[in-house]
Design a protein around this motif. Sequence first.
Motif, PDB file in Angstrom:
ATOM      1  N   HIS A  59       0.840  -1.198   0.000  1.00  0.00           N
ATOM      2  CA  HIS A  59       0.000   0.000   0.000  1.00  0.00           C
ATOM      3  C   HIS A  59       0.880   1.255   0.000  1.00  0.00           C
ATOM      4  CE1 HIS A  59      -3.543   2.455   1.343  1.00  0.00           C
ATOM      5  NE2 HIS A  59      -2.594   3.161   1.926  1.00  0.00           N
ATOM      6  N   VAL A  77      -1.123   4.549   6.447  1.00  0.00           N
ATOM      7  CA  VAL A  77      -2.091   3.570   6.879  1.00  0.00           C
ATOM      8  C   VAL A  77      -3.295   4.188   7.566  1.00  0.00           C
ATOM      9  CG1 VAL A  77      -2.337   1.884   8.718  1.00  0.00           C
ATOM     10  CG2 VAL A  77      -0.527   1.651   7.039  1.00  0.00           C
ATOM     11  N   PHE A  87      -3.361  11.498   3.173  1.00  0.00           N
ATOM     12  CA  PHE A  87      -3.718  11.393   1.764  1.00  0.00           C
ATOM     13  C   PHE A  87      -5.224  11.540   1.609  1.00  0.00           C
ATOM     14  CE2 PHE A  87       0.231   8.835   1.791  1.00  0.00           C
ATOM     15  CZ  PHE A  87       0.927   9.570   0.845  1.00  0.00           C
ATOM     16  N   GLU A 122      -5.949   7.261  -1.283  1.00  0.00           N
ATOM     17  CA  GLU A 122      -5.990   6.040  -0.464  1.00  0.00           C
ATOM     18  C   GLU A 122      -6.549   4.878  -1.261  1.00  0.00           C
ATOM     19  OE1 GLU A 122      -4.511   5.344   2.136  1.00  0.00           O
ATOM     20  OE2 GLU A 122      -3.948   7.379   2.670  1.00  0.00           O
TER      21      GLU A 122
HETATM   22 ZN   LIG Z   1      -2.399   5.166   2.453  1.00  0.00          ZN
END
Ligand SMILES: [Zn+2]
Length: 366
Positions: A227, A249, A281, A286
Amino acid sequence: MSQTRFIPACTLIGLLALAGCATPQSRVPTVDQNSTLNEAQKQREMVVEDFVSTNKRLQTVASKIIVNGAELCGDKVAPYFGIHTWNEDNFQQEWKRAVQAKYGLTGQIHIANVASGSVGDVAGLKAGDVIQSINGWLAPYGKDGPDKFSEKLKELGKSGKPVEFIIRRSGEEKKIAVSPTQACDFKVSLSADDGKNAYADGKNIVIHKGMMDFFRTDEEIALVVSHELAHNSMKHIDAQKKNAIIGGVFGLLLDVAAAAGGVNTNGNFTRMASNAGAGAFSVAFEQEADYVGLYFMAIAGYKIDDAPNFWRRMATSHSQSISMKTSHPTAPERFVALETAVKEIKDKIKNKQALKPEMKTSSKAK
Ligand SMILES: [Zn+2]
Protein backbone atom coordinates in the motif's frame (compact mmCIF):
# COMPACT_ATOMS: atom_id res chain seq x y z
CA MET A 1 -20.44 4.55 35.97
CA SER A 2 -19.07 7.05 38.42
CA GLN A 3 -15.34 7.05 38.93
CA THR A 4 -15.35 8.73 42.33
CA ARG A 5 -16.70 5.56 43.89
CA PHE A 6 -13.36 3.90 43.18
CA ILE A 7 -11.02 6.44 44.76
CA PRO A 8 -9.07 4.44 47.34
CA ALA A 9 -9.64 5.51 50.89
CA CYS A 10 -5.93 6.07 51.33
CA THR A 11 -5.94 8.81 48.70
CA LEU A 12 -8.59 10.74 50.57
CA ILE A 13 -6.89 10.34 53.89
CA GLY A 14 -3.58 11.16 52.23
CA LEU A 15 -4.94 14.50 51.17
CA LEU A 16 -5.63 15.35 54.77
CA ALA A 17 -2.50 13.87 56.31
CA LEU A 18 0.32 13.29 53.87
CA ALA A 19 2.40 11.20 56.23
CA GLY A 20 1.70 7.72 57.42
CA CYS A 21 -0.18 6.36 54.46
CA ALA A 22 1.00 3.76 51.96
CA THR A 23 4.61 3.56 53.10
CA PRO A 24 6.25 0.24 52.16
CA GLN A 25 6.41 -2.05 55.16
CA SER A 26 8.98 -4.58 54.00
CA ARG A 27 12.72 -4.18 53.71
CA VAL A 28 13.47 -4.62 49.98
CA PRO A 29 16.98 -5.71 48.94
CA THR A 30 19.37 -2.84 48.24
CA VAL A 31 20.77 -2.66 44.74
CA ASP A 32 24.26 -1.62 43.76
CA GLN A 33 24.85 0.66 40.84
CA ASN A 34 26.90 -1.81 38.83
CA SER A 35 24.16 -4.40 38.81
CA THR A 36 21.71 -1.72 37.73
CA LEU A 37 23.96 -0.68 34.86
CA ASN A 38 24.42 -4.29 33.80
CA GLU A 39 20.69 -4.82 33.85
CA ALA A 40 20.16 -1.72 31.72
CA GLN A 41 22.76 -3.04 29.30
CA LYS A 42 21.06 -6.44 29.14
CA GLN A 43 17.73 -4.79 28.40
CA ARG A 44 19.23 -2.65 25.65
CA GLU A 45 20.68 -5.76 24.07
CA MET A 46 17.22 -7.37 24.15
CA VAL A 47 15.66 -4.31 22.53
CA VAL A 48 18.28 -4.30 19.77
CA GLU A 49 17.88 -8.04 19.23
CA ASP A 50 14.11 -7.69 18.91
CA PHE A 51 14.54 -4.77 16.52
CA VAL A 52 17.01 -6.72 14.37
CA SER A 53 14.81 -9.80 14.06
CA THR A 54 11.75 -7.66 13.30
CA ASN A 55 13.70 -5.78 10.65
CA LYS A 56 14.85 -9.03 9.06
CA ARG A 57 11.22 -10.12 8.79
CA LEU A 58 10.17 -6.78 7.30
CA GLN A 59 13.04 -6.70 4.79
CA THR A 60 12.39 -10.26 3.64
CA VAL A 61 8.77 -9.45 2.80
CA ALA A 62 9.60 -6.01 1.36
CA SER A 63 12.34 -7.46 -0.79
CA LYS A 64 9.89 -9.78 -2.58
CA ILE A 65 7.52 -6.91 -3.21
CA ILE A 66 9.99 -4.37 -4.55
CA VAL A 67 11.78 -6.93 -6.74
CA ASN A 68 8.73 -8.62 -8.23
CA GLY A 69 6.92 -5.32 -8.61
CA ALA A 70 9.78 -3.54 -10.40
CA GLU A 71 7.79 -3.32 -13.60
CA LEU A 72 5.04 -1.34 -11.87
CA CYS A 73 7.59 1.20 -10.59
CA GLY A 74 8.33 2.57 -14.08
CA ASP A 75 11.56 4.55 -14.11
CA LYS A 76 11.86 4.45 -10.29
CA VAL A 77 13.95 1.29 -10.28
CA ALA A 78 17.56 0.65 -9.27
CA PRO A 79 20.00 -2.26 -8.91
CA TYR A 80 19.24 -4.20 -5.75
CA PHE A 81 21.27 -6.68 -3.70
CA GLY A 82 19.01 -7.46 -0.74
CA ILE A 83 21.42 -6.32 1.97
CA HIS A 84 21.29 -3.61 4.63
CA THR A 85 24.35 -2.36 6.44
CA TRP A 86 25.14 -0.56 9.68
CA ASN A 87 28.02 0.35 11.94
CA GLU A 88 28.51 1.43 15.54
CA ASP A 89 28.41 5.11 14.61
CA ASN A 90 24.72 4.75 13.75
CA PHE A 91 24.04 4.47 17.49
CA GLN A 92 24.11 6.89 20.37
CA GLN A 93 26.59 6.30 23.14
CA GLU A 94 24.42 4.27 25.50
CA TRP A 95 23.34 1.94 22.68
CA LYS A 96 26.80 1.60 21.22
CA ARG A 97 27.89 -0.76 23.96
CA ALA A 98 24.87 -2.95 23.36
CA VAL A 99 25.49 -3.33 19.62
CA GLN A 100 29.20 -3.83 20.19
CA ALA A 101 28.54 -6.58 22.70
CA LYS A 102 25.71 -8.24 20.80
CA TYR A 103 26.83 -7.85 17.18
CA GLY A 104 30.51 -6.95 17.40
CA LEU A 105 29.84 -3.68 15.55
CA THR A 106 32.82 -1.46 14.85
CA GLY A 107 33.21 1.63 12.66
CA GLN A 108 33.43 -0.61 9.58
CA ILE A 109 30.51 -1.55 7.36
CA HIS A 110 28.71 -4.60 8.77
CA ILE A 111 25.83 -6.40 7.10
CA ALA A 112 22.81 -5.90 9.38
CA ASN A 113 20.53 -8.22 7.46
CA VAL A 114 20.18 -10.06 4.19
CA ALA A 115 16.63 -10.45 2.90
CA SER A 116 15.86 -14.16 2.62
CA GLY A 117 15.67 -15.27 -1.00
CA SER A 118 17.30 -12.08 -2.32
CA VAL A 119 20.28 -12.18 -4.70
CA GLY A 120 22.62 -11.35 -1.80
CA ASP A 121 21.25 -14.28 0.18
CA VAL A 122 21.52 -16.67 -2.76
CA ALA A 123 25.11 -15.54 -3.42
CA GLY A 124 26.03 -16.33 0.20
CA LEU A 125 26.25 -12.97 2.00
CA LYS A 126 25.30 -13.19 5.67
CA ALA A 127 24.31 -10.88 8.49
CA GLY A 128 27.47 -10.12 10.48
CA ASP A 129 29.80 -10.08 7.48
CA VAL A 130 32.15 -7.10 7.61
CA ILE A 131 32.51 -5.55 4.18
CA GLN A 132 36.07 -4.65 3.22
CA SER A 133 35.54 -3.58 -0.38
CA ILE A 134 33.30 -3.83 -3.45
CA ASN A 135 34.97 -4.09 -6.86
CA GLY A 136 38.14 -2.85 -5.16
CA TRP A 137 36.49 0.27 -3.69
CA LEU A 138 37.29 0.39 0.03
CA ALA A 139 34.24 0.43 2.29
CA PRO A 140 33.96 3.74 4.16
CA TYR A 141 33.94 4.37 7.91
CA GLY A 142 31.86 6.76 9.97
CA LYS A 143 28.25 7.66 10.63
CA ASP A 144 27.30 8.12 6.97
CA GLY A 145 29.37 5.06 5.94
CA PRO A 146 26.35 2.81 5.30
CA ASP A 147 24.65 5.48 3.13
CA LYS A 148 27.79 6.13 1.11
CA PHE A 149 28.25 2.40 0.73
CA SER A 150 24.73 1.81 -0.54
CA GLU A 151 25.08 4.67 -3.06
CA LYS A 152 28.31 3.18 -4.38
CA LEU A 153 26.81 -0.30 -4.55
CA LYS A 154 23.87 1.00 -6.59
CA GLU A 155 26.24 2.80 -8.92
CA LEU A 156 28.36 -0.33 -9.47
CA GLY A 157 25.21 -2.39 -9.99
CA LYS A 158 24.15 -0.23 -12.93
CA SER A 159 26.47 -2.17 -15.23
CA GLY A 160 24.31 -5.23 -14.54
CA LYS A 161 27.49 -7.25 -13.99
CA PRO A 162 28.23 -9.11 -10.74
CA VAL A 163 29.79 -6.97 -8.02
CA GLU A 164 32.69 -8.55 -6.15
CA PHE A 165 32.42 -8.23 -2.37
CA ILE A 166 35.44 -8.83 -0.16
CA ILE A 167 34.09 -9.60 3.28
CA ARG A 168 35.49 -10.75 6.60
CA ARG A 169 33.65 -13.53 8.41
CA SER A 170 34.89 -15.19 11.62
CA GLY A 171 38.37 -13.82 11.02
CA GLU A 172 38.59 -15.05 7.44
CA GLU A 173 38.47 -13.05 4.27
CA LYS A 174 36.06 -14.20 1.55
CA LYS A 175 35.29 -13.15 -1.99
CA ILE A 176 31.61 -13.24 -2.98
CA ALA A 177 30.23 -12.10 -6.33
CA VAL A 178 26.64 -10.87 -6.35
CA SER A 179 24.64 -10.22 -9.52
CA PRO A 180 22.23 -7.34 -9.00
CA THR A 181 18.55 -7.55 -9.73
CA GLN A 182 16.21 -4.62 -10.43
CA ALA A 183 13.87 -3.39 -7.71
CA CYS A 184 11.65 -0.42 -7.02
CA ASP A 185 13.99 2.30 -5.79
CA PHE A 186 12.30 3.12 -2.46
CA LYS A 187 14.07 2.44 0.78
CA VAL A 188 12.06 0.40 3.26
CA SER A 189 12.93 1.12 6.89
CA LEU A 190 11.81 0.00 10.30
CA SER A 191 11.40 2.83 12.80
CA ALA A 192 11.72 2.16 16.52
CA ASP A 193 8.45 4.01 17.17
CA ASP A 194 5.89 2.02 19.17
CA GLY A 195 2.96 3.60 17.36
CA LYS A 196 0.83 1.51 15.06
CA ASN A 197 1.65 3.41 11.92
CA ALA A 198 3.37 3.30 8.56
CA TYR A 199 3.91 5.94 5.93
CA ALA A 200 5.38 6.79 2.55
CA ASP A 201 7.05 10.10 1.74
CA GLY A 202 7.79 9.72 -1.95
CA LYS A 203 11.26 8.23 -1.40
CA ASN A 204 10.94 6.04 1.64
CA ILE A 205 8.55 3.55 3.12
CA VAL A 206 8.68 3.58 6.89
CA ILE A 207 7.00 0.97 9.06
CA HIS A 208 6.87 1.54 12.81
CA LYS A 209 7.87 -1.22 15.20
CA GLY A 210 4.43 -0.93 16.83
CA MET A 211 2.85 -1.70 13.47
CA MET A 212 5.08 -4.73 12.95
CA ASP A 213 4.04 -6.05 16.37
CA PHE A 214 0.42 -5.72 15.30
CA PHE A 215 0.87 -7.85 12.19
CA ARG A 216 -0.13 -11.47 12.59
CA THR A 217 1.07 -12.78 9.24
CA ASP A 218 3.55 -12.00 6.47
CA GLU A 219 0.54 -11.27 4.25
CA GLU A 220 -0.36 -8.39 6.55
CA ILE A 221 3.17 -6.99 6.35
CA ALA A 222 3.03 -7.38 2.57
CA LEU A 223 -0.30 -5.58 2.42
CA VAL A 224 0.91 -2.49 4.25
CA VAL A 225 4.29 -2.36 2.47
CA SER A 226 2.50 -2.72 -0.88
CA HIS A 227 0.00 0.00 0.00
CA GLU A 228 2.78 2.43 0.94
CA LEU A 229 4.81 1.43 -2.10
CA ALA A 230 1.80 2.25 -4.27
CA HIS A 231 1.65 5.77 -2.76
CA ASN A 232 5.27 6.23 -3.88
CA SER A 233 5.11 4.50 -7.25
CA MET A 234 1.94 6.41 -8.19
CA LYS A 235 3.72 9.63 -7.16
CA HIS A 236 1.06 10.70 -4.72
CA ILE A 237 3.50 12.94 -2.90
CA ASP A 238 4.48 14.82 -6.04
CA ALA A 239 0.84 15.13 -6.88
CA GLN A 240 0.21 16.74 -3.51
CA LYS A 241 3.08 19.16 -4.07
CA LYS A 242 5.29 17.52 -1.47
CA ASN A 243 3.15 18.22 1.54
CA ALA A 244 4.67 16.73 4.63
CA ILE A 245 2.87 13.44 4.52
CA ILE A 246 2.54 11.34 7.60
CA GLY A 247 -0.68 9.72 6.65
CA GLY A 248 -0.22 6.31 5.26
CA VAL A 249 -2.09 3.57 6.88
CA PHE A 250 -4.15 5.91 8.96
CA GLY A 251 -6.06 7.46 6.11
CA LEU A 252 -8.72 4.87 6.62
CA LEU A 253 -8.78 5.10 10.38
CA LEU A 254 -9.08 8.83 10.16
CA ASP A 255 -12.10 8.57 7.95
CA VAL A 256 -13.75 6.44 10.56
CA ALA A 257 -12.57 8.60 13.44
CA ALA A 258 -13.63 11.83 11.81
CA ALA A 259 -17.03 10.41 11.12
CA ALA A 260 -17.41 9.32 14.69
CA GLY A 261 -16.75 12.85 15.84
CA GLY A 262 -13.24 12.48 17.18
CA VAL A 263 -11.06 10.19 19.13
CA ASN A 264 -10.48 9.63 22.80
CA THR A 265 -7.97 11.72 24.61
CA ASN A 266 -5.47 9.21 25.89
CA GLY A 267 -2.33 7.80 24.44
CA ASN A 268 -0.98 7.00 21.07
CA PHE A 269 -4.01 7.24 18.94
CA THR A 270 -4.54 10.94 19.47
CA ARG A 271 -0.91 11.61 18.76
CA MET A 272 -0.93 9.49 15.63
CA ALA A 273 -4.19 10.88 14.49
CA SER A 274 -2.98 14.42 14.77
CA ASN A 275 0.26 13.53 12.97
CA ALA A 276 -1.67 11.85 10.26
CA GLY A 277 -4.22 14.60 10.11
CA ALA A 278 -1.54 17.11 9.21
CA GLY A 279 -1.11 15.66 5.77
CA ALA A 280 -3.22 12.60 5.28
CA PHE A 281 -3.72 11.39 1.76
CA SER A 282 -7.05 12.17 0.23
CA VAL A 283 -9.61 9.41 -0.04
CA ALA A 284 -9.00 9.09 -3.79
CA PHE A 285 -5.28 8.53 -3.22
CA GLU A 286 -5.99 6.04 -0.46
CA GLN A 287 -8.23 4.08 -2.77
CA GLU A 288 -5.63 4.10 -5.51
CA ALA A 289 -2.95 2.93 -3.03
CA ASP A 290 -5.29 0.12 -1.94
CA TYR A 291 -5.93 -0.87 -5.55
CA VAL A 292 -2.37 -0.69 -6.93
CA GLY A 293 -1.01 -2.06 -3.64
CA LEU A 294 -3.06 -5.25 -4.06
CA TYR A 295 -1.40 -5.75 -7.44
CA PHE A 296 2.07 -5.36 -5.91
CA MET A 297 1.10 -7.93 -3.32
CA ALA A 298 -0.33 -10.42 -5.80
CA ILE A 299 2.63 -10.08 -8.18
CA ALA A 300 4.96 -10.93 -5.27
CA GLY A 301 2.94 -14.10 -4.75
CA TYR A 302 1.11 -13.14 -1.56
CA LYS A 303 -2.45 -14.21 -0.94
CA ILE A 304 -4.70 -11.15 -1.14
CA ASP A 305 -7.97 -12.66 0.10
CA ASP A 306 -7.65 -11.34 3.65
CA ALA A 307 -6.78 -7.77 2.69
CA PRO A 308 -10.23 -6.31 3.41
CA ASN A 309 -10.32 -8.07 6.77
CA PHE A 310 -6.95 -6.71 7.75
CA TRP A 311 -8.11 -3.14 7.13
CA ARG A 312 -11.22 -3.87 9.14
CA ARG A 313 -9.05 -5.10 11.99
CA MET A 314 -6.97 -1.91 11.76
CA ALA A 315 -10.04 0.27 11.78
CA THR A 316 -11.56 -1.49 14.74
CA SER A 317 -8.41 -2.01 16.80
CA HIS A 318 -9.22 1.21 18.60
CA SER A 319 -12.77 0.18 19.20
CA GLN A 320 -13.03 1.95 22.55
CA SER A 321 -12.34 5.25 20.90
CA ILE A 322 -14.07 4.90 17.57
CA SER A 323 -17.73 4.32 17.08
CA MET A 324 -18.26 2.05 14.11
CA LYS A 325 -21.88 3.09 13.83
CA THR A 326 -21.09 5.69 11.27
CA SER A 327 -23.10 7.01 8.42
CA HIS A 328 -19.92 8.31 6.81
CA PRO A 329 -19.78 6.59 3.45
CA THR A 330 -16.03 6.54 2.95
CA ALA A 331 -14.96 3.59 5.03
CA PRO A 332 -17.60 1.13 3.79
CA GLU A 333 -16.98 2.35 0.27
CA ARG A 334 -13.32 1.58 0.65
CA PHE A 335 -14.00 -1.94 1.87
CA VAL A 336 -16.29 -2.62 -1.05
CA ALA A 337 -13.68 -1.23 -3.46
CA LEU A 338 -11.06 -3.49 -1.87
CA GLU A 339 -13.25 -6.54 -2.25
CA THR A 340 -13.92 -5.67 -5.88
CA ALA A 341 -10.19 -5.28 -6.51
CA VAL A 342 -9.45 -8.63 -4.87
CA LYS A 343 -11.98 -10.24 -7.20
CA GLU A 344 -10.55 -8.48 -10.27
CA ILE A 345 -7.04 -9.73 -9.48
CA LYS A 346 -8.14 -13.27 -8.65
CA ASP A 347 -10.02 -13.45 -11.95
CA LYS A 348 -6.90 -12.34 -13.79
CA ILE A 349 -4.83 -14.99 -12.02
CA LYS A 350 -7.43 -17.64 -12.88
CA ASN A 351 -7.50 -16.56 -16.53
CA LYS A 352 -3.69 -16.31 -16.69
CA GLN A 353 -3.88 -12.62 -17.60
CA ALA A 354 -1.06 -10.17 -16.91
CA LEU A 355 -1.26 -8.66 -13.40
CA LYS A 356 -1.38 -4.98 -14.24
CA PRO A 357 -3.62 -2.39 -12.64
CA GLU A 358 -6.26 -1.00 -14.99
CA MET A 359 -5.37 2.57 -15.92
CA LYS A 360 -7.44 5.41 -17.23
CA THR A 361 -6.52 5.59 -20.90
CA SER A 362 -5.93 9.31 -21.34
CA SER A 363 -4.31 10.53 -18.14
CA LYS A 364 -2.56 8.89 -15.24
CA ALA A 365 -3.97 8.60 -11.76
CA LYS A 366 -5.73 11.65 -10.51
ZN1 LIG B 1 -2.40 5.17 2.45
